[in-house]
Design a protein around this motif. Structure first.
Motif, PDB file in Angstrom:
ATOM      1  N   UNK A  30       1.080 -11.114  -7.633  1.00  0.00           N
ATOM      2  CA  UNK A  30       1.689  -9.971  -8.315  1.00  0.00           C
ATOM      3  C   UNK A  30       0.728  -8.774  -8.366  1.00  0.00           C
ATOM      4  N   UNK A  31       0.176  -8.465  -7.193  1.00  0.00           N
ATOM      5  CA  UNK A  31      -0.817  -7.395  -7.091  1.00  0.00           C
ATOM      6  C   UNK A  31      -0.287  -6.222  -6.287  1.00  0.00           C
ATOM      7  N   UNK A  32      -0.708  -5.035  -6.677  1.00  0.00           N
ATOM      8  CA  UNK A  32      -0.462  -3.851  -5.875  1.00  0.00           C
ATOM      9  C   UNK A  32      -1.511  -3.786  -4.767  1.00  0.00           C
ATOM     10  N   UNK A  33      -1.147  -3.231  -3.628  1.00  0.00           N
ATOM     11  CA  UNK A  33      -2.114  -3.065  -2.538  1.00  0.00           C
ATOM     12  C   UNK A  33      -2.987  -1.827  -2.742  1.00  0.00           C
ATOM     13  N   UNK A  34      -2.734  -1.099  -3.825  1.00  0.00           N
ATOM     14  CA  UNK A  34      -3.449   0.154  -4.066  1.00  0.00           C
ATOM     15  C   UNK A  34      -4.602  -0.046  -5.057  1.00  0.00           C
ATOM     16  N   UNK A  35      -5.134   1.050  -5.555  1.00  0.00           N
ATOM     17  CA  UNK A  35      -6.321   1.029  -6.412  1.00  0.00           C
ATOM     18  C   UNK A  35      -6.063   0.282  -7.712  1.00  0.00           C
ATOM     19  N   UNK A  36      -7.109  -0.398  -8.184  1.00  0.00           N
ATOM     20  CA  UNK A  36      -7.057  -1.041  -9.493  1.00  0.00           C
ATOM     21  C   UNK A  36      -8.002  -0.304 -10.444  1.00  0.00           C
ATOM     22  N   UNK A  37      -8.227  -0.850 -11.634  1.00  0.00           N
ATOM     23  CA  UNK A  37      -9.080  -0.188 -12.617  1.00  0.00           C
ATOM     24  C   UNK A  37     -10.501  -0.008 -12.097  1.00  0.00           C
ATOM     25  N   UNK A  38     -11.019  -1.020 -11.410  1.00  0.00           N
ATOM     26  CA  UNK A  38     -12.371  -0.937 -10.846  1.00  0.00           C
ATOM     27  C   UNK A  38     -12.491   0.248  -9.901  1.00  0.00           C
ATOM     28  N   UNK A  39     -11.479   0.449  -9.080  1.00  0.00           N
ATOM     29  CA  UNK A  39     -11.486   1.559  -8.125  1.00  0.00           C
ATOM     30  C   UNK A  39     -11.462   2.903  -8.853  1.00  0.00           C
ATOM     31  N   UNK A  40     -10.688   2.984  -9.915  1.00  0.00           N
ATOM     32  CA  UNK A  40     -10.591   4.240 -10.663  1.00  0.00           C
ATOM     33  C   UNK A  40     -11.906   4.562 -11.359  1.00  0.00           C
ATOM     34  N   UNK A  41     -12.564   3.527 -11.897  1.00  0.00           N
ATOM     35  CA  UNK A  41     -13.872   3.738 -12.533  1.00  0.00           C
ATOM     36  C   UNK A  41     -14.913   4.158 -11.500  1.00  0.00           C
ATOM     37  N   UNK A  91      -7.367   9.335   2.092  1.00  0.00           N
ATOM     38  CA  UNK A  91      -6.838   9.906   3.331  1.00  0.00           C
ATOM     39  C   UNK A  91      -6.073   8.861   4.134  1.00  0.00           C
ATOM     40  N   UNK A  92      -6.430   7.594   3.965  1.00  0.00           N
ATOM     41  CA  UNK A  92      -5.649   6.528   4.596  1.00  0.00           C
ATOM     42  C   UNK A  92      -4.344   6.268   3.849  1.00  0.00           C
ATOM     43  N   UNK A  93      -4.199   6.852   2.662  1.00  0.00           N
ATOM     44  CA  UNK A  93      -2.989   6.634   1.870  1.00  0.00           C
ATOM     45  C   UNK A  93      -2.986   5.330   1.115  1.00  0.00           C
ATOM     46  N   UNK A  94      -4.178   4.688   1.009  1.00  0.00           N
ATOM     47  CA  UNK A  94      -4.248   3.382   0.354  1.00  0.00           C
ATOM     48  C   UNK A  94      -4.720   3.456  -1.093  1.00  0.00           C
ATOM     49  N   UNK A  95      -5.144   4.628  -1.540  1.00  0.00           N
ATOM     50  CA  UNK A  95      -5.611   4.762  -2.923  1.00  0.00           C
ATOM     51  C   UNK A  95      -4.448   4.585  -3.899  1.00  0.00           C
ATOM     52  N   UNK A  96      -3.327   5.217  -3.581  1.00  0.00           N
ATOM     53  CA  UNK A  96      -2.187   5.215  -4.498  1.00  0.00           C
ATOM     54  C   UNK A  96      -0.887   5.225  -3.707  1.00  0.00           C
ATOM     55  N   UNK A  97       0.205   4.810  -4.359  1.00  0.00           N
ATOM     56  CA  UNK A  97       1.516   4.955  -3.720  1.00  0.00           C
ATOM     57  C   UNK A  97       2.078   6.352  -3.935  1.00  0.00           C
ATOM     58  N   UNK A  98       1.315   7.186  -4.628  1.00  0.00           N
ATOM     59  CA  UNK A  98       1.688   8.581  -4.857  1.00  0.00           C
ATOM     60  C   UNK A  98       1.014   9.448  -3.796  1.00  0.00           C
ATOM     61  N   UNK A  99       1.775   9.986  -2.883  1.00  0.00           N
ATOM     62  CA  UNK A  99       1.208  10.756  -1.772  1.00  0.00           C
ATOM     63  C   UNK A  99       0.475  12.011  -2.247  1.00  0.00           C
ATOM     64  N   UNK A 100       0.947  12.590  -3.355  1.00  0.00           N
ATOM     65  CA  UNK A 100       0.274  13.786  -3.877  1.00  0.00           C
ATOM     66  C   UNK A 100      -1.115  13.454  -4.406  1.00  0.00           C
ATOM     67  N   UNK A 101      -1.238  12.290  -5.060  1.00  0.00           N
ATOM     68  CA  UNK A 101      -2.545  11.879  -5.556  1.00  0.00           C
ATOM     69  C   UNK A 101      -3.477  11.582  -4.395  1.00  0.00           C
ATOM     70  N   UNK A 309      -7.436  -3.590  10.295  1.00  0.00           N
ATOM     71  CA  UNK A 309      -6.123  -4.231  10.382  1.00  0.00           C
ATOM     72  C   UNK A 309      -5.143  -3.686   9.356  1.00  0.00           C
ATOM     73  N   UNK A 310      -5.657  -3.409   8.143  1.00  0.00           N
ATOM     74  CA  UNK A 310      -4.791  -2.999   7.033  1.00  0.00           C
ATOM     75  C   UNK A 310      -5.363  -1.758   6.333  1.00  0.00           C
ATOM     76  N   UNK A 311      -5.427  -0.627   7.035  1.00  0.00           N
ATOM     77  CA  UNK A 311      -5.988   0.579   6.416  1.00  0.00           C
ATOM     78  C   UNK A 311      -5.151   1.109   5.259  1.00  0.00           C
ATOM     79  N   UNK A 312      -3.910   0.613   5.155  1.00  0.00           N
ATOM     80  CA  UNK A 312      -3.032   1.015   4.043  1.00  0.00           C
ATOM     81  C   UNK A 312      -3.284   0.203   2.784  1.00  0.00           C
ATOM     82  N   UNK A 313      -4.220  -0.762   2.836  1.00  0.00           N
ATOM     83  CA  UNK A 313      -4.593  -1.552   1.664  1.00  0.00           C
ATOM     84  C   UNK A 313      -5.921  -1.030   1.121  1.00  0.00           C
TER      85      UNK A 313
END
Length: 358
Positions: A30-41, A91-101, A309-313
């Protein structure tokens, strides 16, 4: 410019199975492929490491040359951290599912003196698609004095490239913030990656404004307000970039310029015989998979295979999916290139540079 095409029929079963297993990992946990709290910190920390030292320098409250250099070098570590651990995912679009962010955080590349548009074209479009393919991968399209591919013309000077390459790694970001982005922007217009004349003009103006802004807050303001000669401040500024350049170059180059790595040639029909995913395994190396500290510092780029292999993750997930990728590859007889330590990877990189220079 005609780029090669990859086989769509080769290793299809392996590709489907690998993608299925990785998707299952995220679904089961049940994980998102995008940033978690560690990434935001990490994002906050790296931006702070870059900006706070420059702010202190611009206030003119530093009166020690030693502190001047220390603050610039700290800022250099922050710059490298932003490059490898923030803007890279954005820039790979893997940070967030929000394209503007993603777009907003991608501009941190501009904030540290480079350019997000040029990086996206060089890295996302050319390097990730055509890894280690002569002419198509701009990461191995080096000036004549560096030979990063066995298919490139050899000169006598290449015999010593394993020695002098470190100087050019060190000044790489200095080249980036001065001339490289301009040269690349014109090149990408000429090869058709930027088709519209209006878009090219807009990007050129935007690039120039960002460059000017960077020089103002990273060099001019400290030089104005600090009680040191300009050449001393300039030297500290250069040291900041030497730190960043060495860190970034070592991390990216040891992943692909290594013994045993493939540099594919295009057949007469303009094709590569392998599937694109298998091509990434053949042209990429992981290193230091057990070093969590190094992995955190360099944005998970010690897991280069997983990244390609998975630059979107987002990179914070690479360590967890790496065993899945490795076991699946070995199960299907696909090579999984890996070095146990960063020092060992650097050593092998030197061996490859020597080999390419012989």
């Amino acid at each position: 410019m005609q780029h090669p095409k990859f086989s769509k029929s080769a290793d299809r079963k392996f590709v489907r199975e690998l993608q299925k297993r990785v998707r299952k990992y995220f679904k089961d946990n049940n994980l998102s492929t995008h940033a978690n709290l560690s990434m935001k910190l990490k994002t906050v920390l790296m931006l702070s490491l870059f900006t706070i030292p420059l702010l202190i320098l611009s206030l003119g409250i530093v009166h020690s040359v030693g502190m001047l250099f220390t603050l610039y070098i700290i800022s250099g570590f922050g710059m490298a951290g932003i490059g490898m651990g923030v803007m890279h995912d954005a820039i790979h679009g893997s940070y967030s599912n929000n394209s503007r962010l993603n777009r907003f955080l991608g501009y941190t590349m501009n904030f540290i003196g480079a350019n997000s548009t040029v990086w996206r074209l060089q890295h996302n479009v050319l390097h990730h698609t055509f890894t280690n393919i002569p002419e198509s991968d701009d990461d191995i399209n080096m000036p004549f004095f560096l030979r990063f591919s066995p298919h490139k013309k050899k000169y006598k000077i290449h015999k010593f490239q394993f020695i002098y390459v470190w100087f050019f790694y060190g000044i790489s970001t200095l080249a980036w913030i001065t001339m490289k982005d301009f040269v690349k922007l014109f090149r990408y217009r000429n090869i058709g990656l930027i088709e519209s004349k209006k878009e090219f003009q807009e990007k050129l103006i935007e690039l120039s404004i960002w460059k000017l802004s960077y020089y103002i807050y990273a060099l001019v303001l400290p030089a104005i307000f600090l009680p040191f000669s300009f050449w001393i401040v300039l030297l500290a500024f250069v040291c900041m970039h030497l730190v960043t350049g060495l860190m970034i170059s070592c991390v990216f180059q040891v992943a692909h310029i290594m013994p045993g790595i493939v540099f594919p040639e295009i057949n007469k029909d303009g094709e590569i015989k392998n599937n694109w995913l298998v091509h990434q395994f053949l042209t990429t190396t992981n290193f230091a998979p057990k070093s969590r500290i190094l992995s955190w510092m360099i944005g998970g780029l010690n897991y280069q295979i997983e990244h390609h292999l998975f630059p979107n993750i987002c990179h914070v997930h690479y360590r967890q999916i790496s065993p899945i990728v490795k076991s699946t590859a070995l199960e299907y007889g696909i090579p999984y290139n890996e070095k146990s330590s960063f020092a060992g990877a650097i050593s092998d990189h030197v061996k490859m540079l020597k080999s390419l220079g012989k």
